[in-house]
Design an enzyme around this catalytic site. Structure first.
Site, PDB file in Angstrom:
ATOM      1  N   SER A 190       0.803  -1.233   0.000  1.00  0.00           N
ATOM      2  CA  SER A 190       0.000   0.000   0.000  1.00  0.00           C
ATOM      3  C   SER A 190       0.831   1.276   0.000  1.00  0.00           C
ATOM      4  O   SER A 190       0.306   2.349  -0.297  1.00  0.00           O
ATOM      5  CB  SER A 190      -0.936   0.011   1.206  1.00  0.00           C
ATOM      6  OG  SER A 190      -0.202  -0.104   2.416  1.00  0.00           O
ATOM      7  N   ASP A 358      -2.161   9.125  10.197  1.00  0.00           N
ATOM      8  CA  ASP A 358      -1.563   7.869   9.734  1.00  0.00           C
ATOM      9  C   ASP A 358      -0.065   8.090   9.568  1.00  0.00           C
ATOM     10  O   ASP A 358       0.359   8.897   8.745  1.00  0.00           O
ATOM     11  CB  ASP A 358      -2.211   7.469   8.407  1.00  0.00           C
ATOM     12  CG  ASP A 358      -1.700   6.151   7.848  1.00  0.00           C
ATOM     13  OD1 ASP A 358      -0.686   5.637   8.324  1.00  0.00           O
ATOM     14  OD2 ASP A 358      -2.337   5.644   6.908  1.00  0.00           O
ATOM     15  N   HIS A 361       1.349   5.573   5.857  1.00  0.00           N
ATOM     16  CA  HIS A 361       1.036   5.715   4.438  1.00  0.00           C
ATOM     17  C   HIS A 361       1.268   7.146   3.952  1.00  0.00           C
ATOM     18  O   HIS A 361       0.691   8.083   4.502  1.00  0.00           O
ATOM     19  CB  HIS A 361      -0.408   5.310   4.174  1.00  0.00           C
ATOM     20  CG  HIS A 361      -0.667   3.865   4.453  1.00  0.00           C
ATOM     21  ND1 HIS A 361      -1.186   3.431   5.649  1.00  0.00           N
ATOM     22  CD2 HIS A 361      -0.442   2.762   3.699  1.00  0.00           C
ATOM     23  CE1 HIS A 361      -1.298   2.115   5.612  1.00  0.00           C
ATOM     24  NE2 HIS A 361      -0.846   1.682   4.446  1.00  0.00           N
TER      25      HIS A 361
END
Length: 386
Positions: A190, A358, A361
């Site tokens: 990801s 986050d 990411h």
């Protein structure tokens, strides 16, 4: 030898003056290097060939569904070609429930517009072509060589339970030789994969932003990374299979995994991770490609009290570094290189390169910086073409 599809289309459309698609739809305009299809039961856009779920392939017209009984017309929330779609009721990369179109041998660029779907992948010729397109009306493209006179394409699972829908195809001949351009293949998770819309997504993977630093005349970039991926999955679940079908001498294969492999739920020991990665290296090298290993960047929060970003003990990095040495392949130690960059800009600016709330990411700006670092390191190492 079967007549070219365009001769059939010209006969159908121009010679007979037939209106394709729904009643009153504009006349399709055929060209000998471009084939445009508008799927669903709604109005057909000017310049497109209308295709309903019930349209079965015949050699006479040169296009249609192989098993239309496994197709369904559905509305879509977009406009133009994206206002309606067809759903693939049966699917899977090996499914015979494909849309078939006769094409003269050559290299084609295929632009895909999906209908309403949360996450879908595109397969053709029995392998993945695009991984995990997300959101209604998502758009992406890929290059594919056609040497047997026919393209066989379907939309398939990216997420269990999702609907797999297709609104439009725009197929353009870019070379009479059925050989892909020189390609940079990317494998990862990801932090590497594509997010949609490709040109405006808030979250992005560095593989998605890599084309901004690559001369498109020198390379095409094929990002086969997907969220949540582990080395075992990339090797065994179709992504590596797709790469091996097309990868060739002169191509690069950049492989970055490890983040999800370290999650206990994936039951991958470090020794297993290393051997899965080793097998992928050897398979790609056997095709004549140059394999490049990359280590994942750390978290935005990996700063010590002295303001130094450090994450070298994360994500099975040491095994990736060792494997590059053992297999004699180049290494982009993105973990260390990104830490040096993060240290130089400080904790606050580093956090601004990640998604809100986050620390793992990257956002679009963060992905761009990581892609820049990757390309600069490859250029520093003297990789041809960067």
């Amino acid at each position: 030898m079967r007549k070219s599809m365009i001769a059939k289309l010209m006969s159908l459309v121009l010679g007979a003056g037939v209106l394709l698609g729904s009643l009153g739809a504009p006349q399709a305009e055929a060209a000998d290097d471009r084939y445009r299809f508008d799927f669903g039961s709604g109005p057909v856009e000017q310049g497109y060939i209308g295709v309903s779920a019930s349209d079965k392939y015949t050699a006479k017209k040169g296009y249609g569904f192989n098993t239309p009984e496994n197709m369904r017309n559905l509305p879509a929330s977009g406009t133009g070609v994206a206002s309606d779609s067809v759903q693939f009721v049966t699917y899977g990369t090996k499914s015979t429930n494909t849309f078939n179109v006769d094409l003269p041998p050559g290299l084609y660029e295929v632009d895909v517009t999906l209908g309403n779907t949360s996450r879908s992948s595109v397969a053709a010729e029995g392998v993945y072509q695009i991984i995990n397109m997300t959101g209604n009306g998502a758009v992406d493209k890929f290059q594919i060589p056609v040497s047997d006179g026919q393209l066989n394409l379907l939309v398939t699972e990216g997420k269990a339970g999702a609907m797999f829908t297709l609104s439009a195809l725009d197929i353009k001949l870019i070379s009479n030789k059925p050989v892909t351009n020189r390609t940079i293949w990317i494998g990862g998770d990801s932090t590497v994969c594509n997010y949609y819309p490709l040109d405006s997504s808030v979250q992005a993977g560095w593989g998605q932003l890599l084309p901004q630093f690559i001369d498109p005349k020198a390379f095409q970039v094929r990002n086969m990374a997907s969220g949540g991926q582990i080395a075992r999955g990339f090797l065994n679940d179709g992504q590596m299979e797709a790469i091996l079908k097309y990868i060739k001498p002169g191509d690069y294969f950049i492989l970055q995994l490890g983040i999800n492999d370290t999650n206990p739920k994936n039951t991958t020991t470090e020794a297993q991770f290393k051997e899965y990665m080793r097998e992928m290296i050897r398979l790609a090298k056997a095709k004549g490609a140059t394999v490049i290993l990359s280590t994942p960047q750390g978290r935005a929060s990996d700063f010590n009290t002295s303001g130094v970003h450090f994450s070298e003990n994360r994500w099975y990095r040491h095994s990736t570094v060792a494997l590059a040495q053992e297999e004699g392949v180049p290494l982009v130690d993105l973990n260390v290189l990104s830490s040096a960059y993060f240290t130089s800009i400080g904790p606050e600016a580093t956090l601004a390169l990640y998604m809100t709330g986050d620390t793992l990411h990257p956002n679009r700006n963060g992905a761009r910086e990581l892609a820049r670092i990757v390309v600069e390191e490859l250029r520093r190492q003297g990789m041809d073409g960067f």
